[in-house]
Design a protein around this motif. Structure first.
Motif, PDB file in Angstrom:
ATOM      1  N   LEU A  46       0.841  -1.191   0.000  1.00 17.05           N
ATOM      2  CA  LEU A  46       0.000   0.000   0.000  1.00 17.05           C
ATOM      3  C   LEU A  46       0.880   1.245   0.000  1.00 17.05           C
ATOM      4  N   GLY A  96     -16.170   0.145   4.876  1.00 17.71           N
ATOM      5  CA  GLY A  96     -16.769  -0.757   5.847  1.00 17.71           C
ATOM      6  C   GLY A  96     -16.616  -2.192   5.410  1.00 17.71           C
ATOM      7  N   GLY A  97     -16.949  -3.132   6.247  1.00 18.65           N
ATOM      8  CA  GLY A  97     -16.837  -4.528   5.861  1.00 18.65           C
ATOM      9  C   GLY A  97     -15.392  -4.946   5.744  1.00 18.65           C
ATOM     10  N   TYR A  99     -13.119  -4.322   3.247  1.00 16.62           N
ATOM     11  CA  TYR A  99     -12.181  -3.475   2.497  1.00 16.62           C
ATOM     12  C   TYR A  99     -11.392  -4.265   1.475  1.00 16.62           C
TER      13      TYR A  99
ATOM     14  N   ARG B  31      -6.607 -12.198   9.438  1.00 16.96           N
ATOM     15  CA  ARG B  31      -7.241 -12.275   8.120  1.00 16.96           C
ATOM     16  C   ARG B  31      -6.224 -12.692   7.074  1.00 16.96           C
ATOM     17  N   TYR B  33      -6.012 -13.475   2.708  1.00 18.17           N
ATOM     18  CA  TYR B  33      -6.678 -13.273   1.432  1.00 18.17           C
ATOM     19  C   TYR B  33      -5.903 -13.977   0.312  1.00 18.17           C
ATOM     20  N   PHE B  45      -9.579 -10.562  -6.595  1.00 17.65           N
ATOM     21  CA  PHE B  45      -9.875 -11.238  -5.339  1.00 17.65           C
ATOM     22  C   PHE B  45     -10.469 -12.623  -5.578  1.00 17.65           C
ATOM     23  N   TYR B  48     -11.316 -14.895   1.141  1.00 19.96           N
ATOM     24  CA  TYR B  48     -10.598 -14.514   2.340  1.00 19.96           C
ATOM     25  C   TYR B  48     -11.132 -15.220   3.570  1.00 19.96           C
ATOM     26  N   GLU B  56     -15.697 -15.041   2.603  1.00 22.00           N
ATOM     27  CA  GLU B  56     -16.147 -14.524   1.321  1.00 22.00           C
ATOM     28  C   GLU B  56     -15.427 -15.244   0.199  1.00 22.00           C
ATOM     29  N   GLY B  99     -14.514  -5.932  12.914  1.00 23.55           N
ATOM     30  CA  GLY B  99     -15.392  -4.777  12.780  1.00 23.55           C
ATOM     31  C   GLY B  99     -15.359  -4.217  11.381  1.00 23.55           C
ATOM     32  N   THR B 100     -15.523  -2.901  11.274  1.00 25.65           N
ATOM     33  CA  THR B 100     -15.620  -2.278   9.953  1.00 25.65           C
ATOM     34  C   THR B 100     -14.464  -1.338   9.674  1.00 25.65           C
ATOM     35  N   GLY B 101     -13.419  -1.368  10.480  1.00 31.24           N
ATOM     36  CA  GLY B 101     -12.293  -0.473  10.255  1.00 31.24           C
ATOM     37  C   GLY B 101     -11.413  -0.958   9.131  1.00 31.24           C
ATOM     38  N   PHE B 102     -10.544  -0.060   8.623  1.00 27.99           N
ATOM     39  CA  PHE B 102      -9.592  -0.403   7.571  1.00 27.99           C
ATOM     40  C   PHE B 102      -8.326  -0.977   8.189  1.00 27.99           C
ATOM     41  N   GLU B 104      -4.575  -2.530   6.817  1.00 27.39           N
ATOM     42  CA  GLU B 104      -3.724  -2.679   5.645  1.00 27.39           C
ATOM     43  C   GLU B 104      -3.416  -4.141   5.393  1.00 27.39           C
ATOM     44  N   GLN B 105      -3.502  -4.532   4.126  1.00 28.83           N
ATOM     45  CA  GLN B 105      -3.115  -5.875   3.731  1.00 28.83           C
ATOM     46  C   GLN B 105      -1.635  -5.886   3.354  1.00 28.83           C
TER      47      GLN B 105
END
Lengths: 113, 116
Positions: A46, A96-97, A99, B31, B33, B45, B48, B56, B99-102, B104-105
């Motif tokens: 990133l 959200g979700g 990302y 997580r 992916y 994608f 994950y 998903e 949750g819904t936060g970002f 970084e991958q």
């Protein structure tokens, strides 16, 4: 569905030149926008991000501003170096979700000394 | 922290054979992916996991593809009855998450698959 369009490469510049790589997007709602970079032989990483309209992401001298009115997120750098030679990917994700990003095709940048 | 590792780095197989790739994420990341990248395209994608649960899956993940993360640590991606169209770079990434936060991958170097 969501998609990202970025300018085709390669972009070839001399060291210290100004860089712009164009990126436009199509999405429902208000996505988060990203630039990723892949240096030769390395994994994707990133570079910068912006999560809402008019936000400016910046890192390592690179900048991009989230323009909702033009659905754009152009990458700029004032003075490129040879070490900036890499492939740059514009991406978006629904906020959200999970990302999970949807990537553009990538733009190769080659900087000559 | 050694980053995300993938093995093998390169795999050449004949059409119709099965192949399995492994991804070891950054140790504290929950997580994981999987993506596929073909020449001249950005990563796409595939699927994950959060811990051991596969949360998903993309429509790109056909019946011939299966991914597992049995203990919430490393993951494997298996392709059965490979086809020439499966030739691509397979990327793994990991991140913290919840949750819904970002979050970084962090990407691994990829496994390049060539189906002959």
């Amino acid at each position: 569905g969501d998609s990202v369009t970025q300018m085709e490469g390669p972009v070839t510049l001399s060291e210290e030149a100004f860089l712009t790589i164009n990126c436009t997007y199509t999405a429902t709602g208000y996505p988060s926008l990203f630039w990723y970079v892949q240096y030769p032989g390395e994994g994707l990483q990133l570079l910068l991000k912006a999560t809402k309209a008019d936000d400016k992401g910046s890192n390592k001298g690179f900048e991009a501003t989230y323009r909702k009115e033009t659905t754009s997120f152009h990458l700029e750098k004032g003075s490129v170096q040879v070490s900036d030679s890499a492939v740059y990917f514009c991406a978006l994700s629904a906020s959200g979700g999970s990302y999970i990003p949807t990537f553009g095709r990538g733009t190769s940048l080659i900087v000559h000394p | 922290d050694t980053g995300v590792s993938q093995n093998p780095r390169h795999k050449i197989t004949k059409r119709g054979q099965n192949v399995t790739f492994r991804c070891d994420p950054i140790s504290e990341h929950n997580r994981l992916y999987w993506y596929r990248q073909t020449l001249g395209q950005g990563p796409e994608f595939l699927t994950y996991f959060q811990n051991e649960a596969q949360l998903e899956k993309s429509r790109l993940l056909s019946d011939r593809f299966s991914a597992e993360r049995p203990k919430g640590s490393f993951s494997t991606l298996e392709i059965q009855r490979t086809e020439q169209g499966d030739s691509a770079m397979y990327l793994c990434a990991s991140s913290l998450g919840g949750g819904t936060g970002f979050y970084e991958q962090y990407f691994g170097p990829g496994t390049r698959l060539t189906v002959t």
